[in-house]
Design a protein around this motif. Structure first.
Motif, PDB file in Angstrom:
ATOM      1  N   THR A  71      33.860  34.558  47.405  1.00 43.34           N
ATOM      2  CA  THR A  71      32.814  35.418  46.826  1.00 43.34           C
ATOM      3  C   THR A  71      33.341  35.924  45.478  1.00 43.34           C
ATOM      4  OG1 THR A  71      33.865  37.235  48.005  1.00 43.34           O
ATOM      5  CG2 THR A  71      31.932  36.205  49.051  1.00 43.34           C
ATOM      6  N   PHE A  72      32.454  36.469  44.664  1.00 45.91           N
ATOM      7  CA  PHE A  72      32.835  36.899  43.304  1.00 45.91           C
ATOM      8  C   PHE A  72      32.393  38.331  43.034  1.00 45.91           C
ATOM      9  CE2 PHE A  72      34.707  33.043  41.742  1.00 45.91           C
ATOM     10  CZ  PHE A  72      34.227  32.086  42.641  1.00 45.91           C
ATOM     11  N   THR A  73      32.481  39.187  44.070  1.00 45.43           N
ATOM     12  CA  THR A  73      32.003  40.574  43.929  1.00 45.43           C
ATOM     13  C   THR A  73      32.784  41.311  42.846  1.00 45.43           C
ATOM     14  OG1 THR A  73      31.490  40.531  46.289  1.00 45.43           O
ATOM     15  CG2 THR A  73      31.502  42.693  45.205  1.00 45.43           C
ATOM     16  N   THR A  77      31.315  42.658  39.363  1.00 46.50           N
ATOM     17  CA  THR A  77      31.394  44.106  39.087  1.00 46.50           C
ATOM     18  C   THR A  77      32.090  44.358  37.758  1.00 46.50           C
ATOM     19  OG1 THR A  77      31.536  44.442  41.475  1.00 46.50           O
ATOM     20  CG2 THR A  77      32.079  46.336  40.077  1.00 46.50           C
ATOM     21  N   LEU A  78      33.165  43.564  37.498  1.00 48.13           N
ATOM     22  CA  LEU A  78      33.882  43.695  36.218  1.00 48.13           C
ATOM     23  C   LEU A  78      32.916  43.420  35.056  1.00 48.13           C
ATOM     24  CD1 LEU A  78      37.269  41.957  37.121  1.00 48.13           C
ATOM     25  CD2 LEU A  78      36.992  44.340  36.389  1.00 48.13           C
ATOM     26  N   GLY A  82      31.403  45.973  32.025  1.00 49.03           N
ATOM     27  CA  GLY A  82      31.756  45.627  30.647  1.00 49.03           C
ATOM     28  C   GLY A  82      33.109  44.995  30.461  1.00 49.03           C
ATOM     29  N   TYR A  83      33.710  44.485  31.568  1.00 52.46           N
ATOM     30  CA  TYR A  83      34.999  43.761  31.438  1.00 52.46           C
ATOM     31  C   TYR A  83      34.752  42.273  31.671  1.00 52.46           C
ATOM     32  CZ  TYR A  83      39.836  42.368  31.864  1.00 52.46           C
ATOM     33  OH  TYR A  83      41.052  41.744  31.661  1.00 52.46           O
ATOM     34  N   HIS A  84      34.844  41.477  30.586  1.00 48.14           N
ATOM     35  CA  HIS A  84      34.593  40.034  30.736  1.00 48.14           C
ATOM     36  C   HIS A  84      35.884  39.310  31.113  1.00 48.14           C
ATOM     37  CE1 HIS A  84      33.262  35.977  30.170  1.00 48.14           C
ATOM     38  NE2 HIS A  84      34.258  35.766  29.311  1.00 48.14           N
ATOM     39  N   GLU A  85      35.836  38.579  32.234  1.00 49.21           N
ATOM     40  CA  GLU A  85      37.000  37.761  32.638  1.00 49.21           C
ATOM     41  C   GLU A  85      36.858  36.362  32.064  1.00 49.21           C
ATOM     42  OE1 GLU A  85      37.055  37.851  37.050  1.00 49.21           O
ATOM     43  OE2 GLU A  85      39.000  38.807  36.795  1.00 49.21           O
ATOM     44  N   THR A  86      37.890  35.902  31.309  1.00 48.48           N
ATOM     45  CA  THR A  86      37.864  34.512  30.829  1.00 48.48           C
ATOM     46  C   THR A  86      37.854  33.573  32.029  1.00 48.48           C
ATOM     47  OG1 THR A  86      39.339  35.264  29.078  1.00 48.48           O
ATOM     48  CG2 THR A  86      39.033  32.878  29.293  1.00 48.48           C
TER      49      THR A  86
END
Ligand SMILES: C[C@H](OP(=O)(O)OP(=O)(O)OC[C@H]1O[C@@H](n2cnc3c(=O)[nH]c(N)nc32)[C@H](O)[C@@H]1O)C(=O)O
Ligand SMILES: O=c1nc2n(C[C@H](O)[C@H](O)[C@H](O)CO)c3cc(O)ccc3cc-2c(=O)[nH]1
Ligand SMILES: [Mg+2]
Length: 298
Positions: A71-73, A77-78, A82-86
């Motif tokens: 899952t990618f909860t 949520t990030l 406003g936190y972008h994960e590369t």
């Protein structure tokens, strides 16, 4: 003992076949570490985790990273806050990465990996190529960027001028694993950023020359099955086809397997390579992978 040199994606597909043919405790996998870095506060050893998940039958084999049915909860949520994960990291995958990050405060990378792979009941040995931190940098026409910036943010689109990384030394046990092997298998990973950095480490070619080595081409004709390997080969002046790959491995390679459709290259592959065979190297089904494993293993 069978030792496999691996990067991401290509070799793990072959490993799914090899692990059905070789007793797990007779298998050592030496894995590329040049993509390793901290992302979103966790230490991501992308190729290591792909090999670990493949050997534990947890791998998401649509993308060849992360765990299946994850899952990618946290990821979502990030994004929301406003936190972008590369790197899109799944929740189960993030747990392994958080634990590895904590373990590495006390242990070396290879010790942390051993603790994690033992916990996943993996009987094979998994060794990082090195415990030292070094990252591939891609020089394009107008920037020098990290591998992930090139691969993900730029979708491997920019023209590549050079591929660079700080040399590293082998993790303990890497040279001995190679020297004590009955056979070393070089999987069809990216020859430039995945396999060659392992081979170029001090003492590795010398060790490879002492054992029987088999490599599988990541090219079918002039294209790779996936990823930017063709661009990297061109940038470094190697022929962009199975012959170019053989040039990288020619100092030690005994047996080279190329695709059945690539018979036209047989007579121009470096004569140092004693045996070149044609086979189906497009690894779609588990039968493709097991069949190729049987052809490779002595
Ligand atoms: C992003 C990644 O590419 P890259 O990091 O360049 O390379 P990896 O070392 O991670 O592995 C990709 C490499 O593997 C080859 N490949 C993939 N599937 C097959 C296959 O079924 N048969 C075969 N002979 N080679 C395969 C591919 O050509 C690449 O060079 C990535 O692509 O995910
Ligand atoms: O291209 C991507 N590669 C992702 N990778 C794979 C990795 O960065 C490289 O693409 C492979 O190692 C191939 O070289 C991940 C690896 C992990 O261990 C965890 C998460 C990711 C997420 C991504 C991603 O979102 N996109
Ligand atoms: Mg890779």
């Amino acid at each position: 003992m069978i030792t496999v040199l691996s990067g991401g994606t290509g070799t793990p597909k072959l490993l799914q076949g090899i692990k059905e043919v070789v007793k797990p405790e007779d298998l050592t996998i030496i894995v590329n570490t040049l993509e390793n870095n901290y992302f979103s506060g966790v230490y991501v050893a992308a190729d290591i985790d792909t090999v670990m998940y493949t050997m534990a039958d947890l791998i998401n084999d649509e993308f060849w990273y992360g765990q299946k049915d994850d899952t990618f909860t946290t990821h979502e949520t990030l994004e929301k806050i406003g936190y972008h994960e590369t790197l899109k990291i799944g929740d189960k995958d993030r747990a392994i990465k958080i634990q590895k990050t904590e373990l590495m405060k006390k242990y070396s990378l290879q010790e942390a990996i051993k603790i994690q792979k033992d916990a996943l009941k993996i009987k094979s040995t998994i060794l990082p190529m090195s415990n030292e931190q070094s990252n591939v940098k891609i020089k394009t026409t107008d920037a020098i960027m990290d591998f992930h910036e090139f691969l993900i943010e730029n979708q491997s689109k920019p023209e590549v001028i050079d591929v660079m990384y700080e040399p590293v030394t082998p993790a303990s046990g890497v040279i001995e694993a190679i020297e004590n092997s009955d056979q070393v298998i070089i999987g069809p990973s990216n020859p430039i950023t995945s396999i060659n950095p392992i081979i170029q480490m001090p003492g590795v070619i010398k060790a490879l020359k002492k054992v029987h080595t088999t490599a599988v081409s990541p090219f079918i004709g002039e294209t790779v099955v996936s990823g930017p390997a063709a661009k990297f080969m061109k940038a470094l002046g190697f022929p962009v086809n199975p012959v170019g790959v053989a040039q990288i491995y020619k100092d030690f390679l005994n047996h080279y397997i190329i695709n059945t459709s690539d018979d036209k290259y047989i007579n121009i592959i470096d004569e140092n390579i004693t045996k070149v065979s044609l086979d189906n190297i497009i690894l779609k089904t588990i039968d493709d992978k097991i069949n190729l494993a049987h052809k490779i293993l002595l």
